[in-house]
Design a protein around this motif. Structure first.
Motif, PDB file in Angstrom:
ATOM      1  N   GLU A   1      32.079  16.117  81.564  1.00  0.00           N
ATOM      2  CA  GLU A   1      31.399  14.819  81.566  1.00  0.00           C
ATOM      3  C   GLU A   1      30.524  14.684  80.328  1.00  0.00           C
ATOM      4  O   GLU A   1      29.734  15.579  80.025  1.00  0.00           O
ATOM      5  CB  GLU A   1      30.517  14.661  82.814  1.00  0.00           C
ATOM      6  N   LYS A   2      30.682  13.595  79.604  1.00  0.00           N
ATOM      7  CA  LYS A   2      29.932  13.248  78.391  1.00  0.00           C
ATOM      8  C   LYS A   2      30.230  14.154  77.202  1.00  0.00           C
ATOM      9  O   LYS A   2      29.609  14.021  76.153  1.00  0.00           O
ATOM     10  CB  LYS A   2      28.416  13.237  78.650  1.00  0.00           C
ATOM     11  N   ASN A   3      31.140  15.108  77.356  1.00  0.00           N
ATOM     12  CA  ASN A   3      31.377  16.086  76.290  1.00  0.00           C
ATOM     13  C   ASN A   3      32.840  16.172  75.861  1.00  0.00           C
ATOM     14  O   ASN A   3      33.224  17.147  75.214  1.00  0.00           O
ATOM     15  CB  ASN A   3      30.907  17.469  76.745  1.00  0.00           C
ATOM     16  N   THR A   4      33.660  15.172  76.176  1.00  0.00           N
ATOM     17  CA  THR A   4      35.088  15.273  75.883  1.00  0.00           C
ATOM     18  C   THR A   4      35.366  15.406  74.387  1.00  0.00           C
ATOM     19  O   THR A   4      36.258  16.153  73.990  1.00  0.00           O
ATOM     20  CB  THR A   4      35.877  14.083  76.465  1.00  0.00           C
ATOM     21  N   ASP A   5      34.603  14.701  73.544  1.00  0.00           N
ATOM     22  CA  ASP A   5      34.836  14.775  72.095  1.00  0.00           C
ATOM     23  C   ASP A   5      34.528  16.167  71.550  1.00  0.00           C
ATOM     24  O   ASP A   5      35.319  16.725  70.785  1.00  0.00           O
ATOM     25  CB  ASP A   5      34.008  13.727  71.341  1.00  0.00           C
ATOM     26  N   ILE A   6      33.395  16.735  71.932  1.00  0.00           N
ATOM     27  CA  ILE A   6      33.020  18.059  71.411  1.00  0.00           C
ATOM     28  C   ILE A   6      33.965  19.132  71.961  1.00  0.00           C
ATOM     29  O   ILE A   6      34.325  20.065  71.250  1.00  0.00           O
ATOM     30  CB  ILE A   6      31.522  18.383  71.685  1.00  0.00           C
ATOM     31  N   ILE A   7      34.389  18.980  73.210  1.00  0.00           N
ATOM     32  CA  ILE A   7      35.349  19.928  73.789  1.00  0.00           C
ATOM     33  C   ILE A   7      36.672  19.845  73.022  1.00  0.00           C
ATOM     34  O   ILE A   7      37.249  20.874  72.655  1.00  0.00           O
ATOM     35  CB  ILE A   7      35.545  19.688  75.299  1.00  0.00           C
ATOM     36  N   SER A   8      37.137  18.624  72.762  1.00  0.00           N
ATOM     37  CA  SER A   8      38.388  18.450  72.005  1.00  0.00           C
ATOM     38  C   SER A   8      38.293  19.098  70.631  1.00  0.00           C
ATOM     39  O   SER A   8      39.239  19.715  70.156  1.00  0.00           O
ATOM     40  CB  SER A   8      38.715  16.967  71.832  1.00  0.00           C
ATOM     41  N   GLU A   9      37.136  18.971  69.998  1.00  0.00           N
ATOM     42  CA  GLU A   9      36.945  19.518  68.657  1.00  0.00           C
ATOM     43  C   GLU A   9      36.910  21.052  68.643  1.00  0.00           C
ATOM     44  O   GLU A   9      37.372  21.676  67.700  1.00  0.00           O
ATOM     45  CB  GLU A   9      35.654  18.961  68.058  1.00  0.00           C
ATOM     46  N   TYR A  10      36.358  21.665  69.707  1.00  0.00           N
ATOM     47  CA  TYR A  10      36.117  23.114  69.678  1.00  0.00           C
ATOM     48  C   TYR A  10      36.969  23.952  70.624  1.00  0.00           C
ATOM     49  O   TYR A  10      36.933  25.174  70.551  1.00  0.00           O
ATOM     50  CB  TYR A  10      34.628  23.401  69.929  1.00  0.00           C
ATOM     51  N   LYS A  11      37.760  23.334  71.502  1.00  0.00           N
ATOM     52  CA  LYS A  11      38.490  24.119  72.503  1.00  0.00           C
ATOM     53  C   LYS A  11      39.489  25.108  71.896  1.00  0.00           C
ATOM     54  O   LYS A  11      39.791  26.128  72.515  1.00  0.00           O
ATOM     55  CB  LYS A  11      39.176  23.217  73.526  1.00  0.00           C
ATOM     56  N   ASP A  12      39.970  24.834  70.699  1.00  0.00           N
ATOM     57  CA  ASP A  12      40.904  25.754  70.047  1.00  0.00           C
ATOM     58  C   ASP A  12      40.202  26.724  69.097  1.00  0.00           C
ATOM     59  O   ASP A  12      40.844  27.584  68.503  1.00  0.00           O
ATOM     60  CB  ASP A  12      41.976  24.966  69.287  1.00  0.00           C
ATOM     61  N   LYS A  13      38.885  26.579  68.948  1.00  0.00           N
ATOM     62  CA  LYS A  13      38.112  27.429  68.047  1.00  0.00           C
ATOM     63  C   LYS A  13      37.184  28.382  68.796  1.00  0.00           C
ATOM     64  O   LYS A  13      36.682  29.345  68.217  1.00  0.00           O
ATOM     65  CB  LYS A  13      37.232  26.563  67.136  1.00  0.00           C
ATOM     66  N   LEU A  14      36.927  28.084  70.074  1.00  0.00           N
ATOM     67  CA  LEU A  14      35.901  28.764  70.840  1.00  0.00           C
ATOM     68  C   LEU A  14      36.318  28.778  72.306  1.00  0.00           C
ATOM     69  O   LEU A  14      36.909  27.813  72.778  1.00  0.00           O
ATOM     70  CB  LEU A  14      34.600  27.949  70.682  1.00  0.00           C
ATOM     71  N   ASN A  15      36.019  29.840  73.025  1.00  0.00           N
ATOM     72  CA  ASN A  15      36.290  29.855  74.467  1.00  0.00           C
ATOM     73  C   ASN A  15      35.207  29.061  75.175  1.00  0.00           C
ATOM     74  O   ASN A  15      34.032  29.422  75.128  1.00  0.00           O
ATOM     75  CB  ASN A  15      36.316  31.281  75.011  1.00  0.00           C
ATOM     76  N   ILE A  16      35.594  27.968  75.831  1.00  0.00           N
ATOM     77  CA  ILE A  16      34.654  27.093  76.528  1.00  0.00           C
ATOM     78  C   ILE A  16      35.005  27.096  78.013  1.00  0.00           C
ATOM     79  O   ILE A  16      36.010  26.512  78.423  1.00  0.00           O
ATOM     80  CB  ILE A  16      34.700  25.647  75.982  1.00  0.00           C
ATOM     81  N   VAL A  17      34.168  27.746  78.807  1.00  0.00           N
ATOM     82  CA  VAL A  17      34.365  27.817  80.250  1.00  0.00           C
ATOM     83  C   VAL A  17      34.017  26.465  80.869  1.00  0.00           C
ATOM     84  O   VAL A  17      32.979  25.870  80.555  1.00  0.00           O
ATOM     85  CB  VAL A  17      33.493  28.935  80.872  1.00  0.00           C
ATOM     86  N   LYS A  18      34.900  25.991  81.756  1.00  0.00           N
ATOM     87  CA  LYS A  18      34.654  24.732  82.469  1.00  0.00           C
ATOM     88  C   LYS A  18      33.496  24.924  83.441  1.00  0.00           C
ATOM     89  O   LYS A  18      33.425  25.936  84.140  1.00  0.00           O
ATOM     90  CB  LYS A  18      35.891  24.320  83.262  1.00  0.00           C
ATOM     91  N   MET A  19      32.600  23.945  83.465  1.00  0.00           N
ATOM     92  CA  MET A  19      31.497  23.991  84.427  1.00  0.00           C
ATOM     93  C   MET A  19      31.186  22.586  84.911  1.00  0.00           C
ATOM     94  O   MET A  19      31.589  21.616  84.276  1.00  0.00           O
ATOM     95  CB  MET A  19      30.272  24.646  83.794  1.00  0.00           C
ATOM     96  N   PRO A  20      30.475  22.486  86.034  1.00  0.00           N
ATOM     97  CA  PRO A  20      30.154  21.148  86.547  1.00  0.00           C
ATOM     98  C   PRO A  20      28.995  20.513  85.782  1.00  0.00           C
ATOM     99  O   PRO A  20      28.241  21.196  85.097  1.00  0.00           O
ATOM    100  CB  PRO A  20      29.741  21.433  87.997  1.00  0.00           C
ATOM    101  N   LYS A  21      28.874  19.202  85.931  1.00  0.00           N
ATOM    102  CA  LYS A  21      27.717  18.512  85.370  1.00  0.00           C
ATOM    103  C   LYS A  21      26.478  18.944  86.135  1.00  0.00           C
ATOM    104  O   LYS A  21      26.576  19.553  87.211  1.00  0.00           O
ATOM    105  CB  LYS A  21      27.912  16.999  85.440  1.00  0.00           C
ATOM    106  N   LYS A  22      25.312  18.628  85.606  1.00  0.00           N
ATOM    107  CA  LYS A  22      24.052  18.972  86.259  1.00  0.00           C
ATOM    108  C   LYS A  22      24.063  18.402  87.675  1.00  0.00           C
ATOM    109  O   LYS A  22      24.329  17.228  87.870  1.00  0.00           O
ATOM    110  CB  LYS A  22      22.874  18.402  85.460  1.00  0.00           C
ATOM    111  N   GLY A  23      23.827  19.253  88.658  1.00  0.00           N
ATOM    112  CA  GLY A  23      23.824  18.831  90.042  1.00  0.00           C
ATOM    113  C   GLY A  23      25.204  18.837  90.687  1.00  0.00           C
ATOM    114  O   GLY A  23      25.341  18.545  91.862  1.00  0.00           O
ATOM    115  N   GLY A  24      26.220  19.172  89.911  1.00  0.00           N
ATOM    116  CA  GLY A  24      27.590  19.200  90.438  1.00  0.00           C
ATOM    117  C   GLY A  24      27.866  20.456  91.247  1.00  0.00           C
ATOM    118  O   GLY A  24      27.126  21.435  91.178  1.00  0.00           O
ATOM    119  N   THR A  25      28.923  20.428  92.024  1.00  0.00           N
ATOM    120  CA  THR A  25      29.288  21.598  92.826  1.00  0.00           C
ATOM    121  C   THR A  25      30.095  22.572  91.987  1.00  0.00           C
ATOM    122  O   THR A  25      30.796  22.183  91.056  1.00  0.00           O
ATOM    123  CB  THR A  25      30.112  21.185  94.063  1.00  0.00           C
ATOM    124  N   GLY A  26      29.982  23.842  92.315  1.00  0.00           N
ATOM    125  CA  GLY A  26      30.748  24.869  91.625  1.00  0.00           C
ATOM    126  C   GLY A  26      29.995  25.580  90.522  1.00  0.00           C
ATOM    127  O   GLY A  26      30.587  26.332  89.755  1.00  0.00           O
TER     128      GLY A  26
END
Length: 174
Positions: free
Chosen positions: A119-144
């Protein structure tokens, strides 16, 4: 496993958006959100050796300086890994975390794991997902949240042990 964690001023417990000009700093302890992660790490004979923190506005105005200082401090302190985040859905923090994480991993031997919500980070994730390991996590207050923290720590351990992370990354990372 010795971990250094990078947080923004909010997650470090130093104030809200009004403190976004907080200069880069660090303490040899788990601060703010790092405390929860440190408790999980201690169950696995690991710990946070330091918390680096920086206000997102300060970072934006001083990117190269901050990236350079964090890289040099990591090289000096020799953690097993740098954990950037959890950023939740804070886009300014996610941007800082990914940029700093990529700079450290590109300019040192220290592996990096990022923890970012989509949430709110799709552009930065798209830019860095192939350069850095980015673990999926919930938004603030989200479950999981606790599950994503466990996955982030598990990935840190795998990277430190130089294990093959391909399957893990495909399942739990962006």
């Amino acid at each position: 496993m010795k971990v250094i964690i990078l947080l923004d001023q909010i997650q470090a417990g130093l104030g809200g958006k009004e403190k976004a000009d907080t200069e880069l700093g660090g303490k040899k302890l788990a601060m703010g959100a790092a405390d929860t992660i440190d408790k999980t790490l201690k169950k696995k004979d690991s710990s946070i050796m330091a918390t680096f923190f920086c206000g997102t506005e300060f970072y934006e105005a001083n990117k190269e300086v901050v990236q350079g200082k964090i890289t040099r401090m990591c090289q000096k302190m020799q953690p097993d890994i740098l954990l950037v985040g959890p950023t939740y859905d804070y886009s300014d923090f996610a941007k800082m975390a990914c940029e700093v994480g990529y700079a450290v991993e590109s300019n040192s031997e220290i592996p990096v794991v990022a923890m970012v919500a989509q949430e709110k980070n799709t552009d930065i994730i798209s830019e860095y997902k192939d350069k850095l390991n980015i673990v999926k996590m919930p938004k603030k207050g989200g479950t999981g949240l606790s599950d994503s923290i466990d996955k982030g720590i598990e990935l840190c351990a795998k990277k430190v042990k130089k294990e093959d992370t391909t399957e893990f990354v495909n399942k739990y990372c962006f």
